[in-house]
Design an enzyme around this catalytic site. Structure first.
Site, short mmCIF file in Angstrom:
data_model
loop_
_atom_site.label_atom_id
_atom_site.label_comp_id
_atom_site.label_asym_id
_atom_site.label_seq_id
_atom_site.Cartn_x
_atom_site.Cartn_y
_atom_site.Cartn_z
N GLU A 10 0.84 -1.20 0.00
CA GLU A 10 0.00 0.00 0.00
C GLU A 10 0.88 1.26 0.00
O GLU A 10 0.50 2.29 -0.53
CB GLU A 10 -0.94 0.01 1.21
CG GLU A 10 -1.94 -1.15 1.25
CD GLU A 10 -3.19 -0.92 0.40
OE1 GLU A 10 -3.07 -0.36 -0.71
OE2 GLU A 10 -4.28 -1.32 0.86
N GLU A 17 -4.88 5.07 0.97
CA GLU A 17 -3.68 4.26 1.24
C GLU A 17 -3.17 4.57 2.65
O GLU A 17 -2.68 3.69 3.35
CB GLU A 17 -2.58 4.53 0.21
CG GLU A 17 -2.96 4.24 -1.24
CD GLU A 17 -3.51 2.85 -1.48
OE1 GLU A 17 -3.35 1.97 -0.62
OE2 GLU A 17 -4.13 2.62 -2.53
N HIS A 66 -5.34 2.68 5.00
CA HIS A 66 -4.98 1.26 5.00
C HIS A 66 -3.70 1.03 5.80
O HIS A 66 -3.61 0.08 6.59
CB HIS A 66 -4.83 0.73 3.57
CG HIS A 66 -6.09 0.84 2.76
ND1 HIS A 66 -6.14 0.59 1.41
CD2 HIS A 66 -7.36 1.20 3.11
CE1 HIS A 66 -7.39 0.78 0.97
NE2 HIS A 66 -8.14 1.15 1.98
N TYR A 91 -2.79 -0.64 13.26
CA TYR A 91 -3.78 -0.97 14.29
C TYR A 91 -3.87 -2.49 14.50
O TYR A 91 -3.90 -2.98 15.63
CB TYR A 91 -5.12 -0.38 13.87
CG TYR A 91 -6.32 -0.69 14.72
CD1 TYR A 91 -6.38 -0.31 16.06
CD2 TYR A 91 -7.43 -1.34 14.18
CE1 TYR A 91 -7.51 -0.58 16.83
CE2 TYR A 91 -8.56 -1.59 14.93
CZ TYR A 91 -8.60 -1.22 16.26
OH TYR A 91 -9.71 -1.49 17.02
N GLU A 144 -2.90 -3.59 -7.91
CA GLU A 144 -4.10 -3.49 -7.06
C GLU A 144 -5.21 -4.38 -7.60
O GLU A 144 -6.00 -4.92 -6.84
CB GLU A 144 -4.59 -2.04 -7.01
CG GLU A 144 -3.68 -1.10 -6.24
CD GLU A 144 -4.32 0.28 -6.03
OE1 GLU A 144 -4.41 1.03 -7.01
OE2 GLU A 144 -4.72 0.58 -4.89
N HIS A 158 -10.07 2.18 -6.53
CA HIS A 158 -8.74 2.52 -7.05
C HIS A 158 -8.54 1.93 -8.44
O HIS A 158 -7.97 2.56 -9.32
CB HIS A 158 -7.65 1.99 -6.11
CG HIS A 158 -7.76 2.52 -4.70
ND1 HIS A 158 -6.96 2.09 -3.68
CD2 HIS A 158 -8.58 3.47 -4.17
CE1 HIS A 158 -7.29 2.74 -2.56
NE2 HIS A 158 -8.27 3.57 -2.84
CA LIG Z 1 -4.97 0.62 -2.79
#
Ligand SMILES: [Ca+2]
Ligand SMILES: [Ca+2]
Lengths: 351, 351
Positions: A88, A119, A122, A128, A191, A228
């Site tokens: 990413e 991005e 993400h 996290y 992607e 995307h």
């Molecule tokens: Ca992406």
């Protein structure tokens, strides 16, 4: 209802181009020329989500339990965390420092800014997950750097981006083609296809009620990816439309060859790293799934499929990726950002 | 609770720098070194807002009414729409193509991505205001291009950004200083000072119950600006900390001179374009307000103020800019994104 000075509007409209249009650092979005770009911006922001919205308690419990998970399950999660943390970042860098730098119409910069922002989200969601599970990030990173089949996947995409980060005379047809190739490789090959091996694995775990929080975040991520892919597809199509000299027979063949290479690399990676059978899936079908996805991408940009008539071996995966069919999936704040307009725009039915 | 491999973590930590650190396209945020950057990222996203959340009905009614507004009121709104449509675009471009390109630590790229994203939201909010009121965008644009005092404000900032968009050898002290100057000019002079003339005018209208929707959006925008100013301030301070050779006596004087120039340009713009008296404000006090703001910016980066001991002539403006004192201001969804953590971090008291 916009009020526009007709002559000036026509002039400003004509000056808007994907590349080599009126160069301006100001952000005069009106008159909108690429209305798909502004619509997509709205769809993307209607899908807004933040990692903290998704509870990770169950995932943490499973991760710590000695009985609920197999080593294979843990391995897949580690691969997912490591691969997407890196991938990413590479995509975001390319969107910001190559694509947004080269396009000239403000509405394109607007939607590319949203892409880059997603991005970021993400990357933040992976942070996290890593911190919630208490995973050693260097372990993810090391796995990632030492695995040959991943390194090859990355080299495949970065070779079409690094050279484009500096001054590029887009009046030359070769350079226009380099840009078109970049849009194709990042949007359709990377992607659009090479993300789907790991997406499929993580959603397979999710289907077995493993890692509900991580699965949910990946479903949001996948919904973002659809946009995307669509953004890069539209950009490429309009670029070709405005610069038809790019789209020669040889160039189209080069794109098909690149997709062939991308698929080969993804299959190598799957054979090498993804214990498909251990999740109860047939490896043959899993590889067929990649072929199926790749053909959807080729058709999306008007190229011939590599395996005409190929079927999707995992219709359940299409269901799982198709968030709109499962409204209750959304909880709390996220629901509020989920507007009806966005639901109809993202169509994952064919996956 | 992050689990880190101690040796590798120390190595990775040491390799993180504002500039000339480990170059990587991957997004390995851990170990966090610039924790202020990640904290600021969280504060910024907790302040998330979208233009459509704010009703514009009352503004539209006022705009169409022949009795509720004066020509001065309309003029100020037109100036605000025109100026910020251009200025926010210039800032966003600089953040993306200069600053994010030059910094190396991923957490800095993360927060700069959020900054750029907020410029997108501001641009989108201006589009929303322009289209709701039915203003001719070319009129805004033309006003903007033809007004000398605005053109000069822009030239002042763009001259410190255009040259930095290409390869820059940051091993050389002059180039480090160019980067430091860019951070100072954009963060402290432009967003930090030159935005405040129009902000003050629009909030004065808002105080008179004119343009409640626009006023509200500008208050959100101002809250975002506080974070942009803080981001550029922290980046500059850490850059200087890591590269103390940049911060010579001469260089500090150059920064003070730049702020003097910025203030002069803003005052010229105010005298030329902003009918301060017509809104019931004293022009002398309004100019003093700019001096007051400029000194806060200088002090923020450890430089001597130009007018020591100067007072804020408009305490009500400080109140109005300080969203945290007025909880009811927030309605609907925005409230949910407004978390207590973010409220304490943004301190506009001194404005
Ligand atoms: Ca992406
Ligand atoms: Ca700003």
């Amino acid at each position: 209802t916009f009020v526009l000075d007709k002559d000036k509007a026509e002039e400003a409209f004509a000056a808007k181009k994907i590349i080599l249009g009126r160069e301006t650092m100001t952000f005069n979005l009106l008159p909108l020329k690429y209305s798909w770009a502004y619509d997509l911006y709205r769809t993307m922001k209607a899908n807004h989500w933040e990692p903290e919205d998704i509870p990770m308690q169950k995932d943490v419990e499973q991760w710590r339990s000695s009985s609920e998970l197999s080593e294979v399950d843990r391995w897949i999660i580690m691969m997912g965390l490591g691969y997407f943390s890196a991938a990413e970042g590479i995509v975001g860098d390319n969107i910001i420092h190559v694509v947004r730098e080269l396009v000239t119409a403000p509405e394109l910069k607007l939607v590319l800014g949203r892409h880059a922002h997603e991005e970021n989200i993400h990357a933040d969601s992976l942070l996290y997950m890593i911190s919630s599970l208490g995973v050693n990030p260097h372990e993810c990173e090391a796995m990632f750097e030492q695995i040959d089949t991943i390194r090859k996947k990355n080299e495949f995409v970065t070779k079409t981006s690094l050279g484009l980060r500096r001054d590029l005379d887009l009046h030359q047809i070769e350079n226009k083609q380099l840009f078109a190739k970049n849009l194709f490789v990042f949007g359709q090959c990377m992607e659009g296809t090479q993300f789907y091996g790991l997406f499929g694995m993580i959603l397979s775990l999710y289907r077995q009620n493993k890692f509900p929080g991580i699965g949910q975040m990946f479903r949001y991520t996948l919904r973002d990816e659809s946009n995307h892919i669509e953004l890069c597809r539209n950009l490429l199509m309009d670029l070709v439309d405005e610069n038809p000299e790019v789209w020669t027979k040889e160039f189209k063949q080069e794109m098909v060859d690149l997709m062939t290479e991308a698929v080969d690399l993804e299959k190598e990676f799957i054979r090498d790293c993804l214990p498909v059978n251990a999740l109860g899936l047939s490896s043959e079908e899993f590889l067929q799934y990649i072929d199926y996805i790749a053909d959807r991408r080729l058709e999306g940009v008007g190229l011939d499929p590599l395996n005409p008539g190929i079927q999707n071996p995992f219709p359940w995966l299409a269901e799982m990726m198709d968030i709109q069919k499962e409204q209750n999936f959304f909880e709390g704040r996220v629901t509020e950002y989920q507007k009806s307009s966005s639901l109809s725009a993202v169509d994952d039915d064919e996956l």
